[in-house]
Design a protein around this motif. Sequence first.
Motif, PDB file in Angstrom:
ATOM      1  N   GLY A   2      68.251   6.367  56.058  1.00 28.94           N
ATOM      2  CA  GLY A   2      69.301   5.946  56.987  1.00 28.94           C
ATOM      3  C   GLY A   2      69.535   4.447  56.946  1.00 28.94           C
ATOM      4  O   GLY A   2      70.682   3.981  56.969  1.00 28.94           O
ATOM      5  N   LEU A   3      68.450   3.694  56.878  1.00 27.69           N
ATOM      6  CA  LEU A   3      68.584   2.240  56.792  1.00 27.69           C
ATOM      7  C   LEU A   3      69.286   1.827  55.497  1.00 27.69           C
ATOM      8  O   LEU A   3      70.119   0.910  55.497  1.00 27.69           O
ATOM      9  N   LYS A   4      68.972   2.484  54.421  1.00 29.46           N
ATOM     10  CA  LYS A   4      69.621   2.157  53.147  1.00 29.46           C
ATOM     11  C   LYS A   4      71.111   2.503  53.185  1.00 29.46           C
ATOM     12  O   LYS A   4      71.939   1.795  52.614  1.00 29.46           O
ATOM     13  N   GLU A   5      71.447   3.596  53.887  1.00 32.23           N
ATOM     14  CA  GLU A   5      72.860   3.949  54.031  1.00 32.23           C
ATOM     15  C   GLU A   5      73.602   2.877  54.835  1.00 32.23           C
ATOM     16  O   GLU A   5      74.766   2.582  54.570  1.00 32.23           O
ATOM     17  N   MET A   6      72.939   2.292  55.814  1.00 36.71           N
ATOM     18  CA  MET A   6      73.566   1.255  56.627  1.00 36.71           C
ATOM     19  C   MET A   6      73.970   0.049  55.800  1.00 36.71           C
ATOM     20  O   MET A   6      74.942  -0.644  56.125  1.00 36.71           O
ATOM     21  N   THR A   7      73.259  -0.218  54.733  1.00 34.44           N
ATOM     22  CA  THR A   7      73.572  -1.385  53.909  1.00 34.44           C
ATOM     23  C   THR A   7      74.886  -1.220  53.140  1.00 34.44           C
ATOM     24  O   THR A   7      75.397  -2.189  52.574  1.00 34.44           O
ATOM     25  N   LEU A   8      75.441  -0.003  53.121  1.00 34.53           N
ATOM     26  CA  LEU A   8      76.703   0.236  52.433  1.00 34.53           C
ATOM     27  C   LEU A   8      77.897  -0.292  53.226  1.00 34.53           C
ATOM     28  O   LEU A   8      79.015  -0.362  52.698  1.00 34.53           O
ATOM     29  N   ILE A   9      77.677  -0.611  54.500  1.00 37.58           N
ATOM     30  CA  ILE A   9      78.748  -1.109  55.360  1.00 37.58           C
ATOM     31  C   ILE A   9      78.651  -2.627  55.469  1.00 37.58           C
ATOM     32  O   ILE A   9      77.621  -3.160  55.872  1.00 37.58           O
ATOM     33  N   ASP A  10      79.736  -3.315  55.125  1.00 34.86           N
ATOM     34  CA  ASP A  10      79.757  -4.773  55.247  1.00 34.86           C
ATOM     35  C   ASP A  10      79.764  -5.166  56.718  1.00 34.86           C
ATOM     36  O   ASP A  10      80.528  -4.590  57.510  1.00 34.86           O
ATOM     37  N   PRO A  11      78.954  -6.148  57.110  1.00 31.02           N
ATOM     38  CA  PRO A  11      78.944  -6.597  58.512  1.00 31.02           C
ATOM     39  C   PRO A  11      80.316  -7.013  59.011  1.00 31.02           C
ATOM     40  O   PRO A  11      80.643  -6.808  60.184  1.00 31.02           O
TER      41      PRO A  11
END
Length: 363
Positions: free
Chosen positions: A213-222
């Motif tokens: 899940g954390l790795k998936e979050m990195t796919l979204i630009d802040p």
Amino acid sequence: MTVPSADAFLDCIRQLRDVPVPELYCEFRIERFAQENDDEGRALVRRAYADIYERRVRACDHGTVKWLWNDPAFQSAWKRIRGRRPPVEPTWYAHEDEAFLNRKFAQLKEAALSGDRAQFFSHVRVVLYDHFAAWDWLIGLTEALHEYLYLDAAKIAATNRKCITERLAAAIKGIEALAQLADDPFASALYESVTRGTGHHARLSEMAGTLSGLKEMTLIDPENLYPIARLDDTVKERLFVWRIAQLNRRRWRVPKTALIADLMAIEGFATQPDERTVERQCAAFDDQLTRYYRQFDTTAAGKRIAVDAALWRKQHPGQIEAYLAARKLKPRRTTAGAKNATVEASTVGTETAQNEESTTVIK
């Protein structure tokens, strides 16, 4: 009137949210509505709506609600969504509306006789958690006003935006270390021993499951996740615009910029942007949301949504288009991908008591 205190806002929000009557849930038993004699079931439905009405009256008597009711800017905004001045108390007496009560009882009765427990308790939740759509909007507005007047949410959001990439990297590194410990039987056994009885007992392997899940979050630009980037003299106002635009989209599918501009003339605002400024801000938020969903569609969850949406459309051909056409609505503006289809699919066929009570004037 004086702007209510932070504590007054919080107490008001609690009372507004306290309108549902979940404590009656256990009394809505399916056999009670499946029996031949309808008196008991009808009385229970009437009691639920009478209790909801009494709670609405108490909430409308709160000083913060009265402060809003009496503000000319809020009155102007309320006329846009309800077509009249805000009432001093609820003007619809559901527990005295026999036709309405009969419809609600008939839905429960039909589901009970069919033995469809899922459908029955779906109707129960509609009854117990019922409050008209404008009430939900009022709760959201009160929360947004409290945030604008008393919280430093904009500064916190901007700070988090700068730090999230770094924090995610640190979290992934930590979870990877947990996964390595979980693969060590001696370390796992020790962890379970020292945490047993502490209230924090968990298996290392379960904690390591958050890594994907954390790795998936990195796919979204802040820059596509946070509505606030720069800190300036209008940052709190821009966050308020974003909050209310989101609230209005959930209710009416559009941001309703004129309504937002009206609200920002309520007592307590340091800056009152005109409607044209609000329009530009909402357009920028729309562009950001589109970019967000394009990136979200690349995640595992986004791909699952795409599959679910395609299946729903196949099982219900033409329903989304017919629903929108009947109401003269356009598809939501999100992306060309699955999210749009899924949001529309979730809307079709969802007719509740909110729709029965709410007669809105869209401007």
